[in-house]
Design a protein around this motif. Structure first.
Motif, PDB file in Angstrom:
ATOM      1  N   ALA A  49     -36.661  -5.294  18.720  1.00  0.00           N
ATOM      2  CA  ALA A  49     -36.794  -5.458  20.166  1.00  0.00           C
ATOM      3  C   ALA A  49     -37.783  -4.453  20.734  1.00  0.00           C
ATOM      4  O   ALA A  49     -38.629  -4.794  21.575  1.00  0.00           O
ATOM      5  N   ALA A  50     -37.701  -3.201  20.268  1.00  0.00           N
ATOM      6  CA  ALA A  50     -38.618  -2.162  20.742  1.00  0.00           C
ATOM      7  C   ALA A  50     -40.059  -2.518  20.409  1.00  0.00           C
ATOM      8  O   ALA A  50     -40.961  -2.392  21.256  1.00  0.00           O
ATOM      9  N   GLU A  51     -40.278  -2.952  19.190  1.00  0.00           N
ATOM     10  CA  GLU A  51     -41.636  -3.306  18.788  1.00  0.00           C
ATOM     11  C   GLU A  51     -42.175  -4.476  19.600  1.00  0.00           C
ATOM     12  O   GLU A  51     -43.351  -4.497  19.984  1.00  0.00           O
ATOM     13  N   GLN A  52     -41.309  -5.437  19.901  1.00  0.00           N
ATOM     14  CA  GLN A  52     -41.741  -6.596  20.682  1.00  0.00           C
ATOM     15  C   GLN A  52     -42.060  -6.199  22.120  1.00  0.00           C
ATOM     16  O   GLN A  52     -43.060  -6.663  22.692  1.00  0.00           O
ATOM     17  N   VAL A  53     -41.233  -5.341  22.700  1.00  0.00           N
ATOM     18  CA  VAL A  53     -41.478  -4.886  24.076  1.00  0.00           C
ATOM     19  C   VAL A  53     -42.778  -4.099  24.146  1.00  0.00           C
ATOM     20  O   VAL A  53     -43.585  -4.283  25.068  1.00  0.00           O
ATOM     21  N   LEU A  54     -42.994  -3.218  23.188  1.00  0.00           N
ATOM     22  CA  LEU A  54     -44.216  -2.404  23.176  1.00  0.00           C
ATOM     23  C   LEU A  54     -45.461  -3.276  23.029  1.00  0.00           C
ATOM     24  O   LEU A  54     -46.452  -3.078  23.743  1.00  0.00           O
ATOM     25  N   ARG A  55     -45.411  -4.241  22.115  1.00  0.00           N
ATOM     26  CA  ARG A  55     -46.562  -5.144  21.943  1.00  0.00           C
ATOM     27  C   ARG A  55     -46.808  -5.954  23.201  1.00  0.00           C
ATOM     28  O   ARG A  55     -47.955  -6.165  23.612  1.00  0.00           O
ATOM     29  N   GLY A  56     -45.728  -6.407  23.826  1.00  0.00           N
ATOM     30  CA  GLY A  56     -45.869  -7.188  25.055  1.00  0.00           C
ATOM     31  C   GLY A  56     -46.504  -6.392  26.177  1.00  0.00           C
ATOM     32  O   GLY A  56     -47.158  -6.958  27.060  1.00  0.00           O
ATOM     33  N   ALA A  57     -46.313  -5.061  26.140  1.00  0.00           N
ATOM     34  CA  ALA A  57     -46.900  -4.183  27.154  1.00  0.00           C
ATOM     35  C   ALA A  57     -48.295  -3.710  26.748  1.00  0.00           C
ATOM     36  O   ALA A  57     -48.908  -2.918  27.469  1.00  0.00           O
ATOM     37  N   GLY A  58     -48.779  -4.191  25.602  1.00  0.00           N
ATOM     38  CA  GLY A  58     -50.107  -3.783  25.143  1.00  0.00           C
ATOM     39  C   GLY A  58     -50.151  -2.389  24.570  1.00  0.00           C
ATOM     40  O   GLY A  58     -51.211  -1.752  24.545  1.00  0.00           O
ATOM     41  N   ILE A  59     -49.013  -1.891  24.082  1.00  0.00           N
ATOM     42  CA  ILE A  59     -48.940  -0.542  23.516  1.00  0.00           C
ATOM     43  C   ILE A  59     -48.836  -0.657  21.998  1.00  0.00           C
ATOM     44  O   ILE A  59     -47.860  -1.196  21.468  1.00  0.00           O
ATOM     45  N   TYR A  60     -49.834  -0.147  21.298  1.00  0.00           N
ATOM     46  CA  TYR A  60     -49.868  -0.253  19.838  1.00  0.00           C
ATOM     47  C   TYR A  60     -49.919   1.111  19.147  1.00  0.00           C
ATOM     48  O   TYR A  60     -49.962   1.175  17.913  1.00  0.00           O
ATOM     49  N   ASP A  61     -49.937   2.181  19.920  1.00  0.00           N
ATOM     50  CA  ASP A  61     -50.048   3.511  19.319  1.00  0.00           C
ATOM     51  C   ASP A  61     -48.742   4.297  19.371  1.00  0.00           C
ATOM     52  O   ASP A  61     -48.730   5.523  19.223  1.00  0.00           O
ATOM     53  N   VAL A  62     -47.625   3.605  19.600  1.00  0.00           N
ATOM     54  CA  VAL A  62     -46.310   4.256  19.611  1.00  0.00           C
ATOM     55  C   VAL A  62     -45.529   3.810  18.379  1.00  0.00           C
ATOM     56  O   VAL A  62     -45.354   2.611  18.144  1.00  0.00           O
ATOM     57  N   ARG A  63     -45.077   4.767  17.586  1.00  0.00           N
ATOM     58  CA  ARG A  63     -44.277   4.454  16.400  1.00  0.00           C
ATOM     59  C   ARG A  63     -42.800   4.364  16.766  1.00  0.00           C
ATOM     60  O   ARG A  63     -42.318   5.115  17.622  1.00  0.00           O
ATOM     61  N   VAL A  64     -42.093   3.460  16.115  1.00  0.00           N
ATOM     62  CA  VAL A  64     -40.648   3.335  16.287  1.00  0.00           C
ATOM     63  C   VAL A  64     -39.988   3.871  15.031  1.00  0.00           C
ATOM     64  O   VAL A  64     -40.239   3.377  13.934  1.00  0.00           O
TER      65      VAL A  64
END
Length: 233
Positions: A49-64
């Motif tokens: 879910a975190a990865e999907q939310v981050l991608r949806g917000a255009g954020i690709y430089d945050v590691r989970v």
């Protein structure tokens, strides 16, 4: 009337603060435990879910990443790492998805330059310093009766106020992150409507712990100020 230092009337403010925090913590744990047993319809984990939310917000430089413990979830803006706890990372519950999305809310705040988050970040070293030196200064001011002791007491109040200010500034940051999370989970279709309602309850209960912490700190500050005023009299 004379009261021993640890039994004078203003100590009731501390007791009230402790009760508020205990009630908020109990509410948070019971709500999270309830919805941690409810599986979301898609079966996605908190990490997914975190990865999907981050991608949806255009954020690709945050590691989970995973972090041990329960409800130790947090976003670290210094390293751009979103850490999810044992109860969230691999869990498919609606509670886990809600908490993961909330932490993503902080990452989105960071990416968009959300002002209260910047202010809170700037206050961290000041608040930590204030927390560390406040009580030694306050105790010196209360235990000794001299003109210089009042200076220590006043400095302790200022230092403690910085820690209280940090907790107050934290409130809009947490509320905003939850608001972002709920909006994203609903609009993206990641959760059904009833599941979004469940996450609202989880995140609202979590928000109460921050409100309780701030209220307790304010009551403690009020107590110290009242004690200082009685010493001046």
């Amino acid at each position: 009337m004379y009261y021993p230092m640890f039994f004078e009337p203003t100590y009731m403010l501390v007791i009230i603060g402790v009760i508020i925090c205990l009630l908020a913590s109990s509410k948070m744990k019971s709500t999270f435990n309830k919805y941690s047993r409810v599986r979301n319809h898609s079966g996605m984990t908190g990490r997914e879910a975190a990865e999907q939310v981050l991608r949806g917000a255009g954020i690709y430089d945050v590691r989970v990443e995973h972090i041990s413990g329960d409800l130790t979830d947090h976003y670290d803006p210094r390293t751009k790492v979103l850490r999810l706890s044992d109860a969230t990372y691999n869990s498919t519950s609606v509670a886990a998805v809600g908490v993961a999305a909330h932490e993503c809310g902080h990452a989105i705040q960071h990416a968009t330059g959300y002002a209260p988050l910047k202010i809170r970040g700037a206050l961290v070293p000041v608040a930590n310093f204030g927390s560390a030196i406040a009580w030694p200064l306050i105790l010196i001011g209360l235990l000794f009766s001299s003109r210089s002791s009042m200076l220590f007491l006043n400095l302790g109040i200022i230092a403690f106020s910085l820690a209280v200010l940090f907790q107050i500034v934290t409130l809009p940051v947490e509320f905003n992150a939850s608001s972002r999370a709920i909006r994203i989970l609903g609009s993206s279709g990641m959760l059904y409507e009833d599941e979004v309602d469940a996450t609202k309850k989880v995140l609202s209960a979590a928000a109460l712990t921050y409100v309780a912490g701030a209220a307790s700190a304010i009551l403690q500050l009020l107590r110290i100020i009242l004690l200082a005023n009685s010493r001046r009299d």
